[in-house]
Design a protein around this motif. Structure first.
Motif, PDB file in Angstrom:
ATOM      1  N   THR A 268       0.833  -1.212   0.000  1.00 26.62           N
ATOM      2  CA  THR A 268       0.000   0.000   0.000  1.00 26.62           C
ATOM      3  C   THR A 268       0.866   1.260   0.000  1.00 26.62           C
ATOM      4  OG1 THR A 268      -0.235  -0.099   2.420  1.00 26.62           O
ATOM      5  CG2 THR A 268      -2.004  -1.075   1.102  1.00 26.62           C
ATOM      6  N   ALA A 269       2.026   1.198   0.684  1.00 23.24           N
ATOM      7  CA  ALA A 269       2.955   2.336   0.669  1.00 23.24           C
ATOM      8  C   ALA A 269       3.492   2.567  -0.740  1.00 23.24           C
ATOM      9  CB  ALA A 269       4.107   2.097   1.638  1.00 23.24           C
ATOM     10  N   ILE A 270       3.718   1.478  -1.472  1.00 21.92           N
ATOM     11  CA  ILE A 270       4.180   1.593  -2.867  1.00 21.92           C
ATOM     12  C   ILE A 270       3.082   2.209  -3.736  1.00 21.92           C
ATOM     13  CG2 ILE A 270       4.837   0.251  -4.915  1.00 21.92           C
ATOM     14  CD1 ILE A 270       6.249  -1.714  -2.903  1.00 21.92           C
ATOM     15  N   PHE A 271       1.824   1.800  -3.505  1.00 19.57           N
ATOM     16  CA  PHE A 271       0.702   2.407  -4.239  1.00 19.57           C
ATOM     17  C   PHE A 271       0.583   3.892  -3.902  1.00 19.57           C
ATOM     18  CE2 PHE A 271      -0.739  -1.772  -5.474  1.00 19.57           C
ATOM     19  CZ  PHE A 271      -1.488  -1.533  -6.629  1.00 19.57           C
ATOM     20  N   ASN A 272       0.814   4.243  -2.635  1.00 21.61           N
ATOM     21  CA  ASN A 272       0.783   5.638  -2.215  1.00 21.61           C
ATOM     22  C   ASN A 272       1.819   6.451  -2.995  1.00 21.61           C
ATOM     23  OD1 ASN A 272       1.148   8.091  -0.674  1.00 21.61           O
ATOM     24  ND2 ASN A 272       0.154   7.092   1.047  1.00 21.61           N
ATOM     25  N   ALA A 273       3.048   5.933  -3.033  1.00 18.24           N
ATOM     26  CA  ALA A 273       4.125   6.613  -3.770  1.00 18.24           C
ATOM     27  C   ALA A 273       3.856   6.587  -5.269  1.00 18.24           C
ATOM     28  CB  ALA A 273       5.458   5.944  -3.453  1.00 18.24           C
ATOM     29  N   PHE A 331      -5.691  -0.232  -2.018  1.00 18.47           N
ATOM     30  CA  PHE A 331      -4.687   0.213  -2.996  1.00 18.47           C
ATOM     31  C   PHE A 331      -5.134   1.509  -3.670  1.00 18.47           C
ATOM     32  CE2 PHE A 331      -3.488  -4.541  -3.672  1.00 18.47           C
ATOM     33  CZ  PHE A 331      -2.768  -4.524  -2.493  1.00 18.47           C
ATOM     34  N   MET A 332      -6.435   1.585  -4.035  1.00 16.75           N
ATOM     35  CA  MET A 332      -6.958   2.770  -4.719  1.00 16.75           C
ATOM     36  C   MET A 332      -6.935   3.986  -3.799  1.00 16.75           C
ATOM     37  SD  MET A 332      -8.132   4.243  -7.328  1.00 16.75           S
ATOM     38  CE  MET A 332      -8.112   6.032  -7.051  1.00 16.75           C
ATOM     39  N   VAL A 333      -7.358   3.800  -2.555  1.00 14.69           N
ATOM     40  CA  VAL A 333      -7.380   4.919  -1.604  1.00 14.69           C
ATOM     41  C   VAL A 333      -5.959   5.442  -1.375  1.00 14.69           C
ATOM     42  CG1 VAL A 333      -7.783   5.548   0.816  1.00 14.69           C
ATOM     43  CG2 VAL A 333      -9.530   4.303  -0.459  1.00 14.69           C
ATOM     44  N   ASN A 334      -4.995   4.548  -1.242  1.00 15.42           N
ATOM     45  CA  ASN A 334      -3.598   4.964  -1.066  1.00 15.42           C
ATOM     46  C   ASN A 334      -3.074   5.704  -2.297  1.00 15.42           C
ATOM     47  OD1 ASN A 334      -1.814   3.990   1.430  1.00 15.42           O
ATOM     48  ND2 ASN A 334      -3.490   2.521   1.166  1.00 15.42           N
TER      49      ASN A 334
END
Length: 433
Positions: A268-273, A331-334
């Motif tokens: 999720t951190a990767i999706f955020n970035a 994943f989408m929210v991040n």
């Protein structure tokens, strides 16, 4: 070739050094329980240090925007000193609290250094490289700002395992020793970034043309409702993101994936970035950058609605399709949370020009301050007062109905944000060309 090299040496690399350092504020969950145990307070009491850090990040950005506008060297040096001092001071008061269990002075010291002083470093450090990047990469402003802001979002994925390793290997008092070590490491990284950071030669000429024009004068060049719409969109996106991200680990446990919480947190951190970089780079190819926000809100509404209709969080354990659906929502929210951050400065520059962008961006980041005090707190309130807790097969105390109910709060806000994006934020002059 020299010009191309300067873009990276004078803008991109220093921006990454600054943002990779300050982005580690999101590693709070890695060591918050250790701090609470070491100084003899509840986790709830220490949690306010993080809330204060985010609040003062936004507020310092709002009040320091003019300093960043006038002198990025001064602002990046302030960021370097205050962030590192905040880290070191936090370490000292953790050490003091360890020797004086339950000391209110230790708790207040952590609030002051991690929350207030480090918060100033966060706000000025976040702002300092953004305008410089847009000036160097004028043809790819979204990609450039997305790269730096992705560094802020991706710092958690890189720093978390390092911090965990330090905690595991520093022995007794490892928690305060870690802060002392990180204070030195981040000072070096940020000071190098400070030395390298520079605007393109000659930029002072167009700046002089707009000198004397106040922030409100710039904002009034377009209907004030336009700026209010941008501010509220940004605030809502962060509030919804924090509401779900703060419950992320427990949601993952609810759908039967307790054994891989750490791995999913990294993803999720990767999706955020990735959202910070991807959405902003994508916006470079759009006539109106506000289109990105419309897409973020539509996708967020769609995934939230699907998980609500299927009761994905309540019924996800043992159902592969619902597990995937809930993970897609996270994943989408991040990604949308990150994309909302990286597109704000470029959207504002399209609407209000580059002359006062640091100051306007700074004021807009006040939305982050208020969202930092509302998003996760409202989610916690909903979880605490709806549904009921019980132990799962792994001994985790979970409240699936409570986490599911958070979605009712976020979907209403996402719908409001979409309406703001559609009707209140008008196309910029750049979009009309």
């Amino acid at each position: 070739m020299k010009n191309c090299q300067n873009k990276w040496v004078r803008a991109a690399i220093p921006a990454l050094l600054l943002h990779f350092s300050i982005g580690t504020v999101y590693c709070w969950s890695i060591f918050s329980q250790e701090i609470a145990d070491y100084i003899g307070f509840s986790k709830g009491a220490t949690e306010w240090a993080f809330s204060f850090a985010i609040f003062f990040l936004g507020m310092s950005a709002a009040f320091m925007g003019n300093i960043v506008e006038k002198d990025i060297h001064k602002s990046s040096l302030i960021a370097t000193i205050t962030f590192s001092l905040g880290m070191a001071g936090t370490g000292f008061f953790i050490y003091y609290g360890g020797n004086h269990q339950g000391s209110v002075l230790a708790l207040i010291g952590i609030y002051v250094f991690y929350g207030f002083i480090m918060g100033i470093g966060l706000g000025t450090g976040y702002l300092s490289p953004v305008k410089t990047l847009m000036l160097w990469f004028q043809d790819k402003k979204g990609l450039a700002t997305g790269l730096a802001v992705a560094g802020f979002g991706g710092a958690k994925a890189i720093a978390s395992p390092i911090m965990q390793a330090l905690l595991n290997n520093l022995g007794e008092g490892g928690i305060y020793k870690m802060f002392f070590i990180l204070a030195v490491v981040y000072f070096v990284m940020m000071f190098i970034g400070h030395l390298l950071l520079a605007k393109p030669e000659g930029w002072h000429e167009p700046q002089k043309k707009e000198k004397g024009q106040g922030i409100m004068d710039v904002l009034k060049t377009r209907p004030i409702s336009n700026y209010v719409g941008i501010w509220l969109m940004f605030y809502i996106n962060i509030t919804c993101g924090l509401a779900l991200i703060s419950q992320e680990k427990m949601i993952v446990k609810c759908i039967g994936l307790a054994g891989v919480v750490g791995m999913i947190s990294t993803v999720t951190a990767i999706f955020n970035a990735g959202g910070r970089l991807g959405f902003s780079a994508w916006a470079d190819h759009m006539k109106d950058r506000n289109t990105v926000y419309k897409l973020i809100f539509i996708l967020s509404i769609a995934f939230t609605g699907l998980v609500m209709l299927t009761g994905g969080i309540k019924n996800g354990e043992g159902n592969t399709l619902l597990m995937i659906l809930v993970l897609c929502l996270l994943f989408m929210v991040n990604a949308g949370y990150g994309g909302g951050f990286s597109n704000v400065p470029t959207l504002l520059s399209d609407h209000y020009g580059m002359g006062s962008i640091s100051a306007i961006h700074g004021i807009t980041l006040s939305a982050w301050a208020f969202a930092g005090l509302t998003g996760n707190q409202v989610a916690s309130l909903i979880v605490s007062h709806t549904g009921s807790y019980f132990e799962d097969a792994h001994g985790n105390l979970i409240n699936p109905v409570g986490y599911q109910n958070v979605l009712y709060f976020t979907i209403v806000l996402y719908i409001i944000a979409l309406l703001l994006s559609l009707f209140l934020v008008k196309p910029s002059e750049v979009a009309k060309k």
